[in-house]
Design an enzyme around this catalytic site. Structure first.
Site, PDB file in Angstrom:
ATOM      1  N   ASN A   1       0.573   7.148  -6.727  1.00 54.12           N
ATOM      2  CA  ASN A   1       1.321   8.264  -6.115  1.00 54.12           C
ATOM      3  C   ASN A   1       0.360   9.270  -5.478  1.00 54.12           C
ATOM      4  O   ASN A   1       0.620   9.776  -4.385  1.00 54.12           O
ATOM      5  CB  ASN A   1       2.224   8.938  -7.151  1.00 54.12           C
ATOM      6  CG  ASN A   1       3.495   8.154  -7.359  1.00 54.12           C
ATOM      7  OD1 ASN A   1       4.374   8.152  -6.505  1.00 54.12           O
ATOM      8  ND2 ASN A   1       3.579   7.447  -8.481  1.00 54.12           N
TER       9      ASN A   1
ATOM     10  N   HIS B   1       9.029  11.378 -12.044  1.00 54.48           N
ATOM     11  CA  HIS B   1       9.434  10.654 -13.254  1.00 54.48           C
ATOM     12  C   HIS B   1      10.172   9.386 -12.825  1.00 54.48           C
ATOM     13  O   HIS B   1      11.032   9.444 -11.941  1.00 54.48           O
ATOM     14  CB  HIS B   1      10.337  11.549 -14.113  1.00 54.48           C
ATOM     15  CG  HIS B   1      10.742  10.893 -15.388  1.00 54.48           C
ATOM     16  ND1 HIS B   1       9.886  10.783 -16.469  1.00 54.48           N
ATOM     17  CD2 HIS B   1      11.891  10.276 -15.758  1.00 54.48           C
ATOM     18  CE1 HIS B   1      10.505  10.131 -17.441  1.00 54.48           C
ATOM     19  NE2 HIS B   1      11.726   9.818 -17.041  1.00 54.48           N
TER      20      HIS B   1
END
Ligand code: GAR
Length: 204
Positions: free
Chosen positions: A14, A108
């Protein structure tokens, strides 16, 4: 241009897509620091290869207070104004979170408020949901409970294992996180339609 810090604990995929999006001019930010609580996080190499300053603050064997004080020191020293948690696997204390209130995002790998905490894909498969996905949210003292910035939805396929579902969700994360971050920093944060992934944002 906001100075941001990215906190990681592992692979840093990410983080890598955020770096790429910044390079393409899609996120109005400059990465002042990539910080890991683990010296063996593969993402550290990716960041230093990209010329980004990196720091390691080991969490192991340290009290949470000492660990967070060292992290805070690094963030301030780097001039960070905004923090992205990107696979950072330490729960942060209320004091730390409040110091970054409205200036710290997390990603998340579930459709919050479903499946908080760990072993998220196992939880999703056990619940026999038909879709799963990921959420970018502001961090508040409630674990995985802060205001939602955006979510991406993917199908759960027959025969999925936690690993195959994780892989599909990660592809969605890589589109969602840079766009959500861009929006929080005043950028457009547009995403092109993606086959098999539904992405939506909320005004926060
Ligand atoms: C991501 O899937 C992220 O959603 C998850 O860790 C992975 C990190 O991957 N985060 C959490 O589970 C936080 N509770 P990456 O290091 O390749 O970005």
């Amino acid at each position: 241009m906001k100075k941001i810090a990215i906190l990681i604990s592992g692979r840093g995929s990410n983080m890598a897509v955020i770096l790429d999006a910044i390079k393409r001019g899609e996120v109005p930010a400059e990465v002042a620091l990539v910080l890991s609580n683990r010296a063996d996080a593969a993402g550290l190499q990716t960041a230093s290869d990209a010329g980004i300053p990196v720091a390691v603050v080991p969490s192991k064997g340290k009290s949470r207070e000492d660990f967070e004080a060292s992290v805070q020191e690094e963030l301030i020293h780097a001039g960070a104004e905004f923090v992205c948690l990107a696979g950072f696997m330490r729960v942060l204390s209320q004091g730390f979170v409040e110091a970054w209130s409205g200036r710290m995002l997390n990603i998340h790998p579930s459709l919050l408020p479903l499946f908080r905490g760990l072993h998220v894909h196992e939880q999703a498969l056990e619940a026999r949901v038909a879709v799963s996905g990921c959420t970018v949210h502001y961090v508040t003292p409630e674990l995985d409970g802060g205001p939602i910035v955006g979510q991406a939805v993917v199908p759960v396929e027959p025969g999925d294992t936690p690993d195959t579902l994780a892989e599909r969700v990660q592809k969605a994360e890589h589109i969602l996180y840079p766009a959500a971050l861009a929006r929080c920093l005043g950028g457009a944060g547009n995403v092109l339609p993606q086959p098999g992934i539904l992405i939506a944002f909320r005004e926060v």
